[in-house]
Design a protein around this motif. Structure first.
Motif, PDB file in Angstrom:
ATOM      1  N   HIS A   1     -10.813 -11.213   5.395  1.00 13.68           N
ATOM      2  CA  HIS A   1      -9.919 -10.969   6.530  1.00 13.68           C
ATOM      3  C   HIS A   1      -9.494  -9.499   6.579  1.00 13.68           C
ATOM      4  N   ALA A   2     -10.325  -8.629   6.031  1.00 12.61           N
ATOM      5  CA  ALA A   2      -9.964  -7.210   5.914  1.00 12.61           C
ATOM      6  C   ALA A   2      -9.691  -6.581   7.279  1.00 12.61           C
ATOM      7  N   GLN A   3      -8.721  -5.678   7.279  1.00 16.34           N
ATOM      8  CA  GLN A   3      -8.417  -4.878   8.462  1.00 16.34           C
ATOM      9  C   GLN A   3      -8.228  -3.435   8.016  1.00 16.34           C
ATOM     10  N   TRP A   4      -8.791  -2.502   8.778  1.00 17.88           N
ATOM     11  CA  TRP A   4      -8.655  -1.088   8.473  1.00 17.88           C
ATOM     12  C   TRP A   4      -7.250  -0.630   8.829  1.00 17.88           C
ATOM     13  N   VAL A   5      -6.575   0.031   7.898  1.00 20.40           N
ATOM     14  CA  VAL A   5      -5.253   0.585   8.172  1.00 20.40           C
ATOM     15  C   VAL A   5      -5.429   2.005   8.703  1.00 20.40           C
ATOM     16  N   ASN A   6      -4.886   2.275   9.867  1.00 21.04           N
ATOM     17  CA  ASN A   6      -5.032   3.594  10.471  1.00 21.04           C
ATOM     18  C   ASN A   6      -3.715   3.991  11.129  1.00 21.04           C
ATOM     19  N   GLY A   7      -3.514   5.294  11.280  1.00 23.20           N
ATOM     20  CA  GLY A   7      -2.299   5.769  11.906  1.00 23.20           C
ATOM     21  C   GLY A   7      -1.159   6.017  10.935  1.00 23.20           C
ATOM     22  N   ALA A   8      -1.499   6.226   9.654  1.00 25.71           N
ATOM     23  CA  ALA A   8      -0.462   6.402   8.637  1.00 25.71           C
ATOM     24  C   ALA A   8       0.235   7.756   8.705  1.00 25.71           C
ATOM     25  N   GLN A   9      -0.381   8.717   9.401  1.00 23.55           N
ATOM     26  CA  GLN A   9       0.274  10.027   9.541  1.00 23.55           C
ATOM     27  C   GLN A   9       1.255   9.948  10.708  1.00 23.55           C
ATOM     28  N   ALA A  10       2.279   9.146  10.507  1.00 22.97           N
ATOM     29  CA  ALA A  10       3.291   8.895  11.531  1.00 22.97           C
ATOM     30  C   ALA A  10       4.587   8.513  10.835  1.00 22.97           C
ATOM     31  N   GLU A  11       5.658   8.485  11.608  1.00 21.74           N
ATOM     32  CA  GLU A  11       6.954   8.167  11.010  1.00 21.74           C
ATOM     33  C   GLU A  11       7.063   6.703  10.601  1.00 21.74           C
ATOM     34  N   TYR A  12       6.364   5.821  11.322  1.00 17.46           N
ATOM     35  CA  TYR A  12       6.379   4.390  11.001  1.00 17.46           C
ATOM     36  C   TYR A  12       4.961   3.850  11.095  1.00 17.46           C
ATOM     37  N   LEU A  13       4.708   2.763  10.366  1.00 18.69           N
ATOM     38  CA  LEU A  13       3.359   2.203  10.310  1.00 18.69           C
ATOM     39  C   LEU A  13       3.445   0.688  10.206  1.00 18.69           C
ATOM     40  N   ARG A  14       2.645  -0.003  11.012  1.00 17.69           N
ATOM     41  CA  ARG A  14       2.484  -1.452  10.851  1.00 17.69           C
ATOM     42  C   ARG A  14       1.387  -1.717   9.835  1.00 17.69           C
ATOM     43  N   VAL A  15       1.693  -2.552   8.860  1.00 23.26           N
ATOM     44  CA  VAL A  15       0.725  -2.874   7.813  1.00 23.26           C
ATOM     45  C   VAL A  15       0.372  -4.358   7.909  1.00 23.26           C
ATOM     46  N   PRO A  16      -0.877  -4.688   8.247  1.00 24.70           N
ATOM     47  CA  PRO A  16      -1.281  -6.100   8.291  1.00 24.70           C
ATOM     48  C   PRO A  16      -1.399  -6.676   6.882  1.00 24.70           C
ATOM     49  N   LEU A  17      -1.363  -7.995   6.805  1.00 27.02           N
ATOM     50  CA  LEU A  17      -1.575  -8.696   5.526  1.00 27.02           C
ATOM     51  C   LEU A  17      -0.738  -8.050   4.412  1.00 27.02           C
ATOM     52  N   ALA A  18       0.547  -7.923   4.677  1.00 26.69           N
ATOM     53  CA  ALA A  18       1.423  -7.140   3.802  1.00 26.69           C
ATOM     54  C   ALA A  18       1.458  -7.655   2.370  1.00 26.69           C
ATOM     55  N   ASP A  19       1.411  -8.976   2.180  1.00 26.00           N
ATOM     56  CA  ASP A  19       1.484  -9.519   0.825  1.00 26.00           C
ATOM     57  C   ASP A  19       0.346  -9.025  -0.058  1.00 26.00           C
ATOM     58  N   GLY A  20      -0.845  -8.889   0.526  1.00 24.46           N
ATOM     59  CA  GLY A  20      -1.986  -8.457  -0.271  1.00 24.46           C
ATOM     60  C   GLY A  20      -2.215  -6.964  -0.261  1.00 24.46           C
ATOM     61  N   THR A  21      -1.520  -6.251   0.625  1.00 27.51           N
ATOM     62  CA  THR A  21      -1.826  -4.836   0.864  1.00 27.51           C
ATOM     63  C   THR A  21      -0.788  -3.896   0.280  1.00 27.51           C
ATOM     64  N   LEU A  22       0.470  -4.311   0.258  1.00 33.96           N
ATOM     65  CA  LEU A  22       1.557  -3.459  -0.214  1.00 33.96           C
ATOM     66  C   LEU A  22       1.971  -3.833  -1.637  1.00 33.96           C
ATOM     67  N   VAL A  23       2.210  -2.818  -2.445  1.00 34.22           N
ATOM     68  CA  VAL A  23       2.697  -3.018  -3.817  1.00 34.22           C
ATOM     69  C   VAL A  23       4.009  -2.264  -3.959  1.00 34.22           C
ATOM     70  N   ALA A  24       5.059  -2.972  -4.335  1.00 31.68           N
ATOM     71  CA  ALA A  24       6.377  -2.356  -4.470  1.00 31.68           C
ATOM     72  C   ALA A  24       6.563  -1.805  -5.881  1.00 31.68           C
ATOM     73  N   THR A  25       7.219  -0.670  -5.973  1.00 34.21           N
ATOM     74  CA  THR A  25       7.596  -0.128  -7.283  1.00 34.21           C
ATOM     75  C   THR A  25       8.877  -0.820  -7.738  1.00 34.21           C
ATOM     76  N   ALA A  26       9.124  -0.772  -9.044  1.00 34.92           N
ATOM     77  CA  ALA A  26      10.299  -1.449  -9.596  1.00 34.92           C
ATOM     78  C   ALA A  26      11.590  -0.873  -9.030  1.00 34.92           C
ATOM     79  N   GLU A  27      11.577   0.411  -8.747  1.00 33.67           N
ATOM     80  CA  GLU A  27      12.738   1.092  -8.182  1.00 33.67           C
ATOM     81  C   GLU A  27      12.244   2.291  -7.389  1.00 33.67           C
ATOM     82  N   PRO A  28      13.071   2.860  -6.531  1.00 32.55           N
ATOM     83  CA  PRO A  28      12.626   4.046  -5.785  1.00 32.55           C
ATOM     84  C   PRO A  28      12.244   5.167  -6.739  1.00 32.55           C
TER      85      PRO A  28
END
Length: 215
Positions: A105-132
């Motif tokens: 179900h891959a989707q290409w992430v594009n448009g990241a050079q912007a102030e905000y970005l929509r990220v599809p399939l967030a559970d599999g795509t984003l990794v949170a750090t323990a703290e800022p």
């Protein structure tokens, strides 16, 4: 919001663009903290790839989660996250085998050079750090969005392990990432091949620690 738009080879502009909206319950919207230019962005900039119409650009990014869809459970608003350049569910057979960029179900992430970005399939795509993270760590974390993962995959595919001798061909950002990955995997000897004298000197001087440039 402000966003980077490529209009034609050699023609990139910072313009006003609509803020992204979530279109699926598995989406997240992040506020971009840092983004960079990947070598593959330059294919369009140099005219190797055609640019048929103006389009957003950029796929290496880190940021703060602003909003998540109802099905997102691994990240929450307020967290600092590192995002992959390819959105994946991380649950399909391809992902489970370690080939997230070939997710069913891959989707290409594009448009990241912007102030905000929509990220599809967030559970599999984003990794949170323990703290800022501290500000000085952000450029290093940004490499994990693409280039470091590429170098790491190369070292894993080459089956580098404790006591190995690894040869890394090329001294660009991916090559340096491969050097770091080989070291982390326990390689006893790492040979970095370069055709640039200044880079060879830098590799020799910093053989125990490398400062990664952006891809």
């Amino acid at each position: 919001m402000r966003a980077t738009i490529i209009h034609a080879p050699g023609d990139i502009r910072v313009e006003d663009a609509p803020e992204p909206k979530m279109t699926a319950s598995t989406d997240a919207v992040i506020r971009t903290v840092a983004a960079c230019v990947c070598g593959s962005d330059l294919w369009s900039y140099r005219g190797v790839l055609p640019v048929a119409e103006p389009q957003p650009i950029g796929h290496e990014y880190v940021g703060i989660v602003e909003e998540v869809g109802s099905e997102v459970s691994s990240v929450r608003p307020g967290q600092f996250v590192i995002g992959s350049f390819v959105a994946s569910d991380n649950t399909c057979p391809h992902c489970q085998a370690g080939y997230q960029t070939s997710c069913q179900h891959a989707q290409w992430v594009n448009g990241a050079q912007a102030e905000y970005l929509r990220v599809p399939l967030a559970d599999g795509t984003l990794v949170a750090t323990a703290e800022p993270p501290d500000e000085e760590l952000i450029p290093s974390l940004l490499t994990l969005s693409d280039v470091m993962g590429t170098g790491w995959y190369a070292a894993k595919a080459a089956e580098v392990s404790a006591g190995s001798t690894a040869v890394v061909v090329g001294d660009g950002a991916v090559g340096l990432s491969g050097v770091i990955a080989a070291k982390e995997l326990g390689a006893e000897r790492i040979i970095a091949m370069s055709r640039h004298e200044s880079d060879r000197e830098g590799l020799h001087a910093g053989q125990d620690r490398f400062r990664l440039p952006s891809d």
